[in-house]
Design an enzyme around this catalytic site. Structure first.
Site, PDB file in Angstrom:
ATOM      1  N   GLN A  11      10.968  13.717   0.694  1.00 31.38           N
ATOM      2  CA  GLN A  11      11.376  14.958   0.042  1.00 31.38           C
ATOM      3  C   GLN A  11      12.583  14.781  -0.870  1.00 31.38           C
ATOM      4  O   GLN A  11      12.883  15.661  -1.684  1.00 31.38           O
ATOM      5  CB  GLN A  11      11.686  16.023   1.088  1.00 31.38           C
ATOM      6  CG  GLN A  11      12.932  15.746   1.923  1.00 31.38           C
ATOM      7  CD  GLN A  11      13.090  16.733   3.056  1.00 31.38           C
ATOM      8  OE1 GLN A  11      12.373  16.664   4.068  1.00 31.38           O
ATOM      9  NE2 GLN A  11      14.031  17.667   2.913  1.00 31.38           N
TER      10      GLN A  11
ATOM     11  N   CYS B 166      11.543  20.431   3.258  1.00 31.98           N
ATOM     12  CA  CYS B 166      10.810  19.942   4.428  1.00 31.98           C
ATOM     13  C   CYS B 166       9.682  20.892   4.819  1.00 31.98           C
ATOM     14  O   CYS B 166       8.607  20.465   5.243  1.00 31.98           O
ATOM     15  CB  CYS B 166      11.755  19.742   5.598  1.00 31.98           C
ATOM     16  SG  CYS B 166      12.603  21.258   6.135  1.00 31.98           S
TER      17      CYS B 166
ATOM     18  N   HIS C  44      14.784  22.049  10.588  1.00 33.73           N
ATOM     19  CA  HIS C  44      13.976  21.045   9.902  1.00 33.73           C
ATOM     20  C   HIS C  44      12.499  21.231  10.249  1.00 33.73           C
ATOM     21  O   HIS C  44      12.144  21.390  11.422  1.00 33.73           O
ATOM     22  CB  HIS C  44      14.449  19.650  10.320  1.00 33.73           C
ATOM     23  CG  HIS C  44      13.898  18.532   9.503  1.00 33.73           C
ATOM     24  ND1 HIS C  44      13.783  18.583   8.120  1.00 33.73           N
ATOM     25  CD2 HIS C  44      13.410  17.311   9.858  1.00 33.73           C
ATOM     26  CE1 HIS C  44      13.273  17.444   7.679  1.00 33.73           C
ATOM     27  NE2 HIS C  44      13.029  16.662   8.704  1.00 33.73           N
TER      28      HIS C  44
ATOM     29  N   ASN D  71       7.758  12.706   9.712  1.00 35.90           N
ATOM     30  CA  ASN D  71       8.889  13.245   8.969  1.00 35.90           C
ATOM     31  C   ASN D  71       8.633  13.095   7.469  1.00 35.90           C
ATOM     32  O   ASN D  71       7.626  12.503   7.059  1.00 35.90           O
ATOM     33  CB  ASN D  71      10.182  12.517   9.382  1.00 35.90           C
ATOM     34  CG  ASN D  71      11.437  13.309   9.046  1.00 35.90           C
ATOM     35  OD1 ASN D  71      11.381  14.408   8.494  1.00 35.90           O
ATOM     36  ND2 ASN D  71      12.594  12.748   9.364  1.00 35.90           N
TER      37      ASN D  71
END
Length: 342
Positions: free
Chosen positions: A142, A148, A285, A306
């Site tokens: 990102q 996110c 997140h 992630n």
């Protein structure tokens, strides 16, 4: 006698002076070594600073972080390791600003009530890894943008599209960043995965990453690119909150968007192993649970994708302890999760 005492005092002074000089020399040797490590780290990650003052400040942060990481790993008290990764010149507070972006809904916001189609599931596989089933695109990054939420939304949607079309296609996070700005979602300033799903539904689909590539910055919505809709969803479901058992049923059947508290230096520098904390429940997140499993010593974990690139964690993934005593799960992973429906 006086002469002997004088000689003893003189030799003691020489010994103390020598010891002090050795310690100073050792520190001076260590400092250039750390400086050389910083230079090598800068070259590895392509870091360039604005001026000498900025570089010096970043070096001090780098030094503190390296000392913490090495001290942690040497202690060996946790089942996970840390590494000097690309975030080594950032404070934890700076990382929070630059690399997260989940906007937790206000308490006054009415929560949308949805069904949960896996509620009556009674048996799930002992392990699950959606990567092995061809349902997960490669790790993305990102960048310096709090998007996110868009990456988590897209990752969950990519599986639904694969299920519908038989093809795994990388979808566009940038479309969400640029075009989904009418509600809670605000591009690089953060957003919510559920609102991302809502946008895709109302927009009658989302385009590909190849057609609308990621820029790691807010931009103006490109209606021409947006019009080429490739993947569609019909709805989304929220997983019952504060239940790892419910989340397990969901992840056993499809990759699921989850919200976590990614605060703390240990998460920032996580490298390998099953992460066990320290952690909190201040959700900040958005990530994607793409599986679960158990280690040889019986530690259960979530497999989480992630959006910080492959140099972080286990090639972009983290294994987080599962079935903890807290009902909300480690990092609050069971507090706010959802997935799209075909």
């Amino acid at each position: 006698m006086v002469s002997i005492c004088k000689r003893q005092c003189f030799f003691a002074f020489i010994l103390i002076l020598g010891t002090w000089a050795y310690e100073v020399a050792s520190r001076e040797l260590q400092e250039p070594s750390m400086s050389a490590r910083h230079e090598q780290w800068m070259a590895t990650y392509g870091k360039v600073y604005a001026d000498a003052a900025d570089k010096e400040r970043r070096f001090e942060i780098f030094k503190d972080n390296v000392e913490y990481i090495e001290s942690f790993n040497t202690a060996g008290k946790k089942p996970y390791k840390l590494s000097v990764n690309k975030f080594a010149d950032l404070t934890n507070e700076e990382l929070k600003v630059a690399r997260k972006g989940y906007r937790r809904p206000l308490q006054t916001r009415p929560m949308k009530v949805t069904s949960f189609k896996y509620e009556n599931v009674t048996a799930v596989p002992a392990t699950m890894d959606w990567r092995k089933k061809g349902a997960v695109t490669p790790i993305k990054d990102q960048g310096q943008c709090g998007s996110c939420w868009a990456f988590s939304t897209v990752a969950a949607t990519e599986r639904i599209n694969q299920l519908t079309t038989g093809k795994l296609v990388s979808l566009s996070e940038q479309e969400l960043v640029d075009c989904d700005t009418q509600g809670e979602d605000q591009g690089c300033e953060g957003g919510l995965m559920e609102d991302g799903f809502d946008f895709i539904i109302k927009n009658h689909g989302i385009t590909t990453d190849a057609n609308y590539p990621y820029q790691a910055a807010d931009g103006t919505c490109n209606s021409k690119k947006e019009a080429s809709r490739i993947a569609k969803i019909t709805g989304y479901e929220s997983v019952p909150a504060n239940s790892e058992a419910a989340l397990l049923k969901a992840v056993a059947n499809q990759p699921t968007s989850v919200s976590i508290d990614a605060g703390g230096s240990d998460f920032q520098f996580y490298s390998s192993g099953v992460f066990t904390g320290p952690c909190g429940t201040e959700l900040d997140h958005g990530v994607t649970a793409v599986g679960y499993g158990e280690t040889s010593d019986g530690t259960k974990y979530w497999l989480v994708k992630n959006s910080w690139g492959t140099s972080w964690g286990e090639e972009g993934y983290i294994r987080m302890q599962r079935d903890t005593e807290a009902e909300e799960g480690l990092f609050g992973i069971a507090m706010d999760s959802s997935h799209p429906t075909a």
